[in-house]
Write a protein that holds these residues in place. Sequence first.
Motif, PDB file in Angstrom:
ATOM      1  N   VAL A  26      23.695  59.094  29.785  1.00 52.65           N
ATOM      2  CA  VAL A  26      23.674  58.333  28.528  1.00 52.65           C
ATOM      3  C   VAL A  26      23.490  56.844  28.823  1.00 52.65           C
ATOM      4  N   SER A  27      24.376  56.264  29.650  1.00 47.07           N
ATOM      5  CA  SER A  27      24.246  54.831  29.952  1.00 47.07           C
ATOM      6  C   SER A  27      24.907  54.526  31.290  1.00 47.07           C
ATOM      7  N   GLY A  28      24.462  53.414  31.892  1.00 50.17           N
ATOM      8  CA  GLY A  28      25.061  52.927  33.126  1.00 50.17           C
ATOM      9  C   GLY A  28      24.469  53.576  34.365  1.00 50.17           C
ATOM     10  N   PRO A  29      25.106  53.298  35.508  1.00 49.94           N
ATOM     11  CA  PRO A  29      26.338  52.546  35.730  1.00 49.94           C
ATOM     12  C   PRO A  29      26.180  51.048  35.446  1.00 49.94           C
ATOM     13  N   LEU A  30      27.197  50.478  34.793  1.00 50.88           N
ATOM     14  CA  LEU A  30      27.203  49.072  34.423  1.00 50.88           C
ATOM     15  C   LEU A  30      28.387  48.375  35.089  1.00 50.88           C
ATOM     16  N   PRO A  31      28.123  47.342  35.897  1.00 50.79           N
ATOM     17  CA  PRO A  31      29.232  46.601  36.500  1.00 50.79           C
ATOM     18  C   PRO A  31      29.820  45.589  35.516  1.00 50.79           C
ATOM     19  N   THR A  32      31.121  45.425  35.578  1.00 46.95           N
ATOM     20  CA  THR A  32      31.781  44.406  34.769  1.00 46.95           C
ATOM     21  C   THR A  32      33.074  44.022  35.484  1.00 46.95           C
ATOM     22  N   GLU A  33      33.953  43.346  34.763  1.00 51.93           N
ATOM     23  CA  GLU A  33      35.222  42.907  35.321  1.00 51.93           C
ATOM     24  C   GLU A  33      36.316  43.358  34.379  1.00 51.93           C
ATOM     25  N   ASP A  34      37.359  43.960  34.916  1.00 51.72           N
ATOM     26  CA  ASP A  34      38.481  44.387  34.081  1.00 51.72           C
ATOM     27  C   ASP A  34      39.063  43.156  33.380  1.00 51.72           C
ATOM     28  N   ASP A  35      39.038  43.170  32.038  1.00 52.30           N
ATOM     29  CA  ASP A  35      39.462  41.964  31.312  1.00 52.30           C
ATOM     30  C   ASP A  35      40.975  41.742  31.393  1.00 52.30           C
ATOM     31  N   ASP A  36      41.727  42.748  31.841  1.00 49.48           N
ATOM     32  CA  ASP A  36      43.176  42.571  31.989  1.00 49.48           C
ATOM     33  C   ASP A  36      43.551  42.070  33.373  1.00 49.48           C
ATOM     34  N   THR A  37      42.839  42.530  34.412  1.00 44.53           N
ATOM     35  CA  THR A  37      43.263  42.238  35.787  1.00 44.53           C
ATOM     36  C   THR A  37      42.250  41.415  36.580  1.00 44.53           C
ATOM     37  N   GLY A  38      41.014  41.319  36.102  1.00 43.48           N
ATOM     38  CA  GLY A  38      39.978  40.601  36.834  1.00 43.48           C
ATOM     39  C   GLY A  38      39.355  41.408  37.964  1.00 43.48           C
ATOM     40  N   GLU A  39      39.765  42.671  38.137  1.00 42.89           N
ATOM     41  CA  GLU A  39      39.225  43.504  39.217  1.00 42.89           C
ATOM     42  C   GLU A  39      37.807  43.962  38.884  1.00 42.89           C
ATOM     43  N   PRO A  40      36.978  44.198  39.924  1.00 42.16           N
ATOM     44  CA  PRO A  40      35.646  44.768  39.686  1.00 42.16           C
ATOM     45  C   PRO A  40      35.775  46.161  39.060  1.00 42.16           C
ATOM     46  N   LEU A  41      35.012  46.380  38.007  1.00 47.76           N
ATOM     47  CA  LEU A  41      35.053  47.645  37.270  1.00 47.76           C
ATOM     48  C   LEU A  41      33.612  48.045  36.947  1.00 47.76           C
ATOM     49  N   THR A  42      33.275  49.282  37.222  1.00 46.78           N
ATOM     50  CA  THR A  42      31.949  49.804  36.898  1.00 46.78           C
ATOM     51  C   THR A  42      32.129  51.069  36.077  1.00 46.78           C
ATOM     52  N   PHE A  43      31.271  51.283  35.081  1.00 43.09           N
ATOM     53  CA  PHE A  43      31.408  52.502  34.279  1.00 43.09           C
ATOM     54  C   PHE A  43      30.051  53.057  33.902  1.00 43.09           C
ATOM     55  N   PHE A  44      30.058  54.356  33.598  1.00 41.43           N
ATOM     56  CA  PHE A  44      28.854  55.000  33.072  1.00 41.43           C
ATOM     57  C   PHE A  44      29.279  56.093  32.098  1.00 41.43           C
ATOM     58  N   SER A  45      28.316  56.548  31.292  1.00 42.25           N
ATOM     59  CA  SER A  45      28.586  57.584  30.298  1.00 42.25           C
ATOM     60  C   SER A  45      27.619  58.742  30.481  1.00 42.25           C
ATOM     61  N   LEU A  46      28.115  59.927  30.205  1.00 37.25           N
ATOM     62  CA  LEU A  46      27.299  61.140  30.285  1.00 37.25           C
ATOM     63  C   LEU A  46      27.613  62.024  29.085  1.00 37.25           C
ATOM     64  N   THR A  47      26.679  62.881  28.760  1.00 36.78           N
ATOM     65  CA  THR A  47      26.972  63.977  27.840  1.00 36.78           C
ATOM     66  C   THR A  47      27.223  65.226  28.669  1.00 36.78           C
ATOM     67  N   VAL A  48      28.335  65.910  28.396  1.00 38.79           N
ATOM     68  CA  VAL A  48      28.612  67.182  29.069  1.00 38.79           C
ATOM     69  C   VAL A  48      28.458  68.303  28.046  1.00 38.79           C
ATOM     70  N   ARG A  49      27.704  69.309  28.411  1.00 41.22           N
ATOM     71  CA  ARG A  49      27.540  70.485  27.549  1.00 41.22           C
ATOM     72  C   ARG A  49      28.550  71.546  28.007  1.00 41.22           C
ATOM     73  N   LEU A  50      29.290  72.064  27.045  1.00 43.42           N
ATOM     74  CA  LEU A  50      30.427  72.930  27.381  1.00 43.42           C
ATOM     75  C   LEU A  50      30.146  74.368  26.995  1.00 43.42           C
TER      76      LEU A  50
END
Lengths: 98, 137
Positions: free
Chosen positions: B108-132
């Motif tokens: 669906v999207s990503g991987p997108l790098p960003t920064e955890d807005d609470d801790t400042g740590e490097p954070l990367t995320f992505f989204s997928l669709t899973v068919r069940l």
Amino acid sequence: MAGKKLRLDHPGIAGVLKSGEVASAIDGLTAAVASRASHTTARGTVIPVKTDSYTTDRAAGAVILAHPAGRSVEAKHGVLAGAAASAGLEVRSKPAAA
Amino acid sequence: MSAVVLFGDPRLVTRDLLRERLATTTDPSALGVTVSTKPRNPDDANKRYPYVQVRSSGAFRDSRLNGRATVRVLVWHRDEALGLRLAALCEALLLSASSPATRGFTPVSGPLPTEDDDTGEPLTFFSLTVRLPPEQL
């Protein structure tokens, strides 16, 4: 139906997808998602939500978390994805143009 | 009365697949990885890296037997490059996964790098669709 041929009116379909009626429907969905996307961070920062209307090969709309923390908020809380789901939309990747 | 059909928890399906596939990889970015559905405690003084959290953004069914869900995979790592590498690895492992618990994943999207807005740590995320797959009670 044997022997009948179906011919798609591509210019006509494009005209419908860019029409004011479709644009109005998209604007309504955009507003519905935006109204469900409010978020306040643990530090008390209110993430502003903005919308935009534009046209590609069809009428389209965007909902934006307009804050530097927006991407982190989306990662951790799925604010936009959740708002879209609660408005009855399913988030999918945009198909590549043919 | 017709059969009662439900679908599994997309987070648990994704978590279990990631644990299984990451356990056999030798990629340095995955060394010591923890995979969980639980949130990371931002106040934990002994933060372990890398940490992978699986979350869901919504589930859908468009017929009695066709279920899907959107999952988000979040990766905290000690630096952005390693986090991006591990997120890309997780995405690739899921996209190639074959299991009775799923009918497959699509990106669906990503991987997108960003920064955890609470801790400042490097954070990367992505989204997928899973068919069940459907489960009949």
